[in-house]
Design a protein around this motif. Structure first.
Motif, short mmCIF file in Angstrom:
data_model
loop_
_atom_site.label_atom_id
_atom_site.label_comp_id
_atom_site.label_asym_id
_atom_site.label_seq_id
_atom_site.Cartn_x
_atom_site.Cartn_y
_atom_site.Cartn_z
N ARG A 79 4.95 11.42 27.35
CA ARG A 79 3.81 11.27 26.46
C ARG A 79 3.93 10.00 25.61
O ARG A 79 2.94 9.30 25.37
N ARG A 80 5.16 9.70 25.19
CA ARG A 80 5.38 8.47 24.42
C ARG A 80 5.04 7.25 25.28
O ARG A 80 4.41 6.30 24.82
N THR A 81 5.45 7.28 26.54
CA THR A 81 5.14 6.18 27.45
C THR A 81 3.64 6.06 27.68
O THR A 81 3.08 4.96 27.70
N ALA A 82 2.97 7.20 27.82
CA ALA A 82 1.52 7.21 28.03
C ALA A 82 0.79 6.62 26.83
O ALA A 82 -0.15 5.83 26.97
N ILE A 83 1.23 6.99 25.63
CA ILE A 83 0.61 6.44 24.41
C ILE A 83 0.76 4.93 24.38
O ILE A 83 -0.19 4.19 24.09
N GLY A 84 1.96 4.44 24.69
CA GLY A 84 2.18 3.00 24.70
C GLY A 84 1.29 2.29 25.69
O GLY A 84 0.73 1.22 25.40
N ALA A 85 1.11 2.89 26.86
CA ALA A 85 0.27 2.27 27.89
C ALA A 85 -1.18 2.19 27.44
O ALA A 85 -1.85 1.17 27.62
N VAL A 86 -1.69 3.27 26.86
CA VAL A 86 -3.09 3.28 26.44
C VAL A 86 -3.32 2.33 25.27
O VAL A 86 -4.29 1.55 25.26
N LEU A 87 -2.43 2.34 24.29
CA LEU A 87 -2.61 1.45 23.14
C LEU A 87 -2.52 -0.01 23.56
O LEU A 87 -3.29 -0.85 23.06
N SER A 88 -1.61 -0.33 24.45
CA SER A 88 -1.50 -1.72 24.93
C SER A 88 -2.76 -2.16 25.64
O SER A 88 -3.20 -3.31 25.51
N ALA A 89 -3.37 -1.24 26.40
CA ALA A 89 -4.57 -1.58 27.17
C ALA A 89 -5.81 -1.68 26.31
O ALA A 89 -6.78 -2.34 26.68
N THR A 90 -5.81 -1.05 25.13
CA THR A 90 -7.03 -0.97 24.32
C THR A 90 -7.01 -1.80 23.04
O THR A 90 -8.06 -2.07 22.48
N LYS A 91 -5.84 -2.19 22.60
CA LYS A 91 -5.71 -2.77 21.26
C LYS A 91 -6.63 -3.96 21.02
O LYS A 91 -7.20 -4.11 19.94
N TYR A 92 -6.81 -4.80 22.04
CA TYR A 92 -7.59 -6.02 21.85
C TYR A 92 -8.96 -5.96 22.51
O TYR A 92 -9.60 -6.99 22.69
N LEU A 93 -9.42 -4.75 22.82
CA LEU A 93 -10.79 -4.60 23.30
C LEU A 93 -11.77 -4.75 22.14
O LEU A 93 -11.41 -4.61 20.96
N GLU A 94 -13.03 -5.01 22.49
CA GLU A 94 -14.09 -5.03 21.49
C GLU A 94 -14.13 -3.64 20.83
O GLU A 94 -13.92 -2.63 21.49
N PRO A 95 -14.36 -3.56 19.50
CA PRO A 95 -14.25 -2.27 18.81
C PRO A 95 -15.03 -1.13 19.45
O PRO A 95 -14.52 -0.01 19.55
N GLY A 96 -16.26 -1.38 19.91
CA GLY A 96 -17.04 -0.32 20.53
C GLY A 96 -16.41 0.17 21.81
O GLY A 96 -16.36 1.39 22.08
N GLU A 97 -15.91 -0.75 22.64
CA GLU A 97 -15.26 -0.37 23.89
C GLU A 97 -13.96 0.37 23.63
O GLU A 97 -13.62 1.33 24.32
N ARG A 98 -13.25 -0.07 22.62
CA ARG A 98 -12.00 0.59 22.23
C ARG A 98 -12.25 2.05 21.85
O ARG A 98 -11.51 2.95 22.23
N GLN A 99 -13.33 2.29 21.10
CA GLN A 99 -13.66 3.64 20.70
C GLN A 99 -14.08 4.49 21.89
O GLN A 99 -13.79 5.70 21.95
N GLN A 100 -14.74 3.87 22.88
CA GLN A 100 -15.13 4.60 24.08
C GLN A 100 -13.89 5.12 24.82
O GLN A 100 -13.89 6.25 25.32
N TRP A 101 -12.86 4.30 24.89
CA TRP A 101 -11.61 4.73 25.51
C TRP A 101 -11.04 5.94 24.75
O TRP A 101 -10.63 6.93 25.36
N ALA A 102 -11.02 5.82 23.42
CA ALA A 102 -10.45 6.90 22.61
C ALA A 102 -11.26 8.19 22.78
O ALA A 102 -10.69 9.28 22.90
#
Length: 322
Positions: free
Chosen positions: A154-177
């Motif tokens: 789960r820790r690895t999964a969190i790191g993967a998702v945060l790395s993939a989303t951190k620099y997305l446009e805010p609206g797109e980032r929220q869509q992922w979440a």
């Protein structure tokens, strides 16, 4: 020994250096998912160390004295970013116990039941009841299926998702979440961030409140107009809440170039902030731009290592800035 070396590295007066420590959360108990996060006992110990080594000043006073050239030896300030509820519930009583001031930079869009996008990701994965999390068919489809079979997975999964989303446009980032939350079938907490009364309580206790935008975007990825709106609206919301000017700002994420740029700095200056802090390592000196002030906190958990790393940061070369 550490205190003596810090006195040599940061004497009183024009050659003084200002160490600003940055924190985010103070948990009640250690978190198995993130064992490096600071908990109550660790923060209490850190405050004991800081009080014995430094002259800890309110940030607004420290900035004035840095500019004026009359800081005391071993000057320091304590800051918190984002506006987590545990800052008021857990950190504040510890700060009061030790007689230490601190500044709390608040992202106002998450007050009163809001949740930062990264916490939505973390909690959706932490609380997922299944052995896998299938993201196919969602905005996060590129990550496929995530293993939920252990804390480490789960820790690895969190790191993967945060790395993939951190620099997305805010609206797109929220869509992922949002997609993650829906697929995880988890009920996420709604009291991670402070409410308005808690922000007021911090201020009433003598703590300083600073601005941290509305929605914690990466300012360098926004148009100047959107960046200015985020910064100004966050400040204005705090001023309306507190009934007083808010003069200090923290850049979200805070790395020069990567997270904020020259346009961001120009906006902060134009809006009249007295100071702005980054997350670039280093200690401020007489030549520091007060709108790009560095901050640093060691990750060590023993007194000796924590102090030596702070000392190393104190004597490091010029801080990173634009």
């Amino acid at each position: 020994m550490i205190k003596t070396l810090m006195s040599l590295a940061s004497p009183a007066g024009p050659r003084a250096r200002l160490s600003i420590l940055i924190f985010h959360r103070v948990l009640e108990q250690p978190d198995p998912l993130f064992p490096g996060e600071i908990d109550r006992a660790t923060f209490d110990a850190i405050c004991t160390w800081l009080k014995s080594w430094f002259h800890v000043l309110p940030l607004d006073e420290a900035m004035v004295r840095l500019k004026r050239g009359d800081l005391p030896a071993r000057a320091a300030a304590i800051t918190f970013d984002d506006g987590y509820a545990d800052n008021e519930v857990i950190a504040l009583p510890i700060l009061q116990k030790h007689g230490l001031p601190a500044t709390f930079y608040i992202a106002t869009g998450y007050l009163n039941g809001g949740r930062m996008w990264n916490d939505s990701v973390i909690e959706a994965i932490r609380l997922c009841p299944n052995g896998t999390l299938d993201l196919n068919g969602t905005p996060a489809a590129a990550l496929g299926q995530l293993d939920m079979g252990s804390i480490e997975a789960r820790r690895t999964a969190i790191g993967a998702v945060l790395s993939a989303t951190k620099y997305l446009e805010p609206g797109e980032r929220q869509q992922w979440a949002d997609a993650l939350q829906e697929r995880s079938q988890a009920v996420l907490p709604t009291a991670l961030m402070m409410n308005s009364a808690q922000v007021k309580a911090l201020r009433s206790a003598g703590m300083l409140i600073g601005a941290h935008t509305m929605n914690h975007p990466i300012l360098a990825r926004l148009s100047p107009a959107k960046a200015e709106a985020e910064i100004a609206d966050g400040r204005d919301a705090l001023e309306a809440l507190l009934g007083e000017p808010v003069r200090h700002f923290a850049y979200p994420n805070g790395k020069p170039v990567q997270d904020y740029d020259a346009a961001s700095v120009a906006i902060v200056k134009r809006l009249g902030f007295d100071s702005a802090v980054s997350t670039a390592w280093g200690a401020a000196s007489a030549g520091t731009d007060l709108h790009q002030v560095p901050r640093f906190s060691p990750w060590d958990r023993s007194r000796g290592r924590f102090g030596l790393r702070l000392l190393k940061n104190l004597i490091a070369g010029p801080e990173a800035r634009l």
